[in-house]
Design a protein around this motif. Sequence first.
Motif, PDB file in Angstrom:
ATOM      1  N   LYS A  44       0.835  -1.213   0.000  1.00 43.55           N
ATOM      2  CA  LYS A  44       0.000   0.000   0.000  1.00 43.55           C
ATOM      3  C   LYS A  44       0.866   1.258   0.000  1.00 43.55           C
ATOM      4  O   LYS A  44       0.585   2.212  -0.728  1.00 43.55           O
ATOM      5  CB  LYS A  44      -0.939  -0.009   1.204  1.00 43.55           C
ATOM      6  CG  LYS A  44      -1.927   1.153   1.237  1.00 43.55           C
ATOM      7  CD  LYS A  44      -2.913   0.966   2.369  1.00 43.55           C
ATOM      8  CE  LYS A  44      -3.911   2.091   2.486  1.00 43.55           C
ATOM      9  NZ  LYS A  44      -4.847   2.179   1.385  1.00 43.55           N
ATOM     10  N   GLU A  86       0.750   3.957  -3.119  1.00 43.40           N
ATOM     11  CA  GLU A  86       0.288   5.319  -2.846  1.00 43.40           C
ATOM     12  C   GLU A  86       1.403   6.352  -2.974  1.00 43.40           C
ATOM     13  O   GLU A  86       1.212   7.408  -3.582  1.00 43.40           O
ATOM     14  CB  GLU A  86      -0.335   5.391  -1.451  1.00 43.40           C
ATOM     15  CG  GLU A  86      -1.656   4.654  -1.366  1.00 43.40           C
ATOM     16  CD  GLU A  86      -2.280   4.673   0.020  1.00 43.40           C
ATOM     17  OE1 GLU A  86      -1.615   5.131   0.990  1.00 43.40           O
ATOM     18  OE2 GLU A  86      -3.437   4.238   0.132  1.00 43.40           O
ATOM     19  N   SER A 124       1.302   7.130  -6.859  1.00 40.77           N
ATOM     20  CA  SER A 124       0.082   7.943  -6.724  1.00 40.77           C
ATOM     21  C   SER A 124      -1.163   7.150  -7.098  1.00 40.77           C
ATOM     22  O   SER A 124      -2.098   7.659  -7.703  1.00 40.77           O
ATOM     23  CB  SER A 124       0.183   9.203  -7.593  1.00 40.77           C
ATOM     24  OG  SER A 124       1.266   9.994  -7.197  1.00 40.77           O
ATOM     25  N   THR A 176      -3.862   3.556  -5.972  1.00 34.46           N
ATOM     26  CA  THR A 176      -4.620   2.979  -4.864  1.00 34.46           C
ATOM     27  C   THR A 176      -4.537   1.461  -4.924  1.00 34.46           C
ATOM     28  O   THR A 176      -4.332   0.879  -5.993  1.00 34.46           O
ATOM     29  CB  THR A 176      -6.107   3.385  -4.900  1.00 34.46           C
ATOM     30  OG1 THR A 176      -6.688   2.909  -6.129  1.00 34.46           O
ATOM     31  CG2 THR A 176      -6.286   4.884  -4.797  1.00 34.46           C
ATOM     32  N   GLU A 179      -6.762  -1.829  -3.078  1.00 32.51           N
ATOM     33  CA  GLU A 179      -7.872  -2.169  -2.176  1.00 32.51           C
ATOM     34  C   GLU A 179      -8.279  -3.609  -2.377  1.00 32.51           C
ATOM     35  O   GLU A 179      -7.950  -4.236  -3.394  1.00 32.51           O
ATOM     36  CB  GLU A 179      -9.063  -1.248  -2.403  1.00 32.51           C
ATOM     37  CG  GLU A 179      -9.661  -1.348  -3.782  1.00 32.51           C
ATOM     38  CD  GLU A 179     -10.824  -0.389  -4.002  1.00 32.51           C
ATOM     39  OE1 GLU A 179     -11.707  -0.747  -4.796  1.00 32.51           O
ATOM     40  OE2 GLU A 179     -10.840   0.688  -3.390  1.00 32.51           O
TER      41      GLU A 179
END
Length: 125
Positions: A92, A96, A100, A102, A104
């Motif tokens: 993660k 990030e 830049s 995501t 999930e």
Amino acid sequence: KPPNKKTTYFGDSDSLSQVIAILINNAMDAYGAEPPTKQRLVTVVLEQLDGHIALRVINGGKKITAAKRERLFKAHHSAKRSGLGLGLYIAKQIIEMQFSGTIELSPRKDMTEFIIVLPGNGKKQ
């Protein structure tokens, strides 16, 4: 079927490889001690969505409970007896901070699916 549009992404290939390795290793570990007669399938899908790049890692192993989902990306949280609980946390942070993007866990109930979404233009280095 190959995509009909070529996509180029600029970013640190070693870091992205590390994230993919973490997800694939976790996916294989999710099958645990299931009988070797059961197919241990891990699917990796790369697609272009609305100007972004999506990478999905999917497996049909042991499911992640609702309680574990809440802590999944926290440091020192592991569902494995021998795990340090750093893999998904590191993944993660890399996605990030370096890309830049995501990462999930999909709400799917039939399989475990992690989704990484990266900006379509990447970061030129």
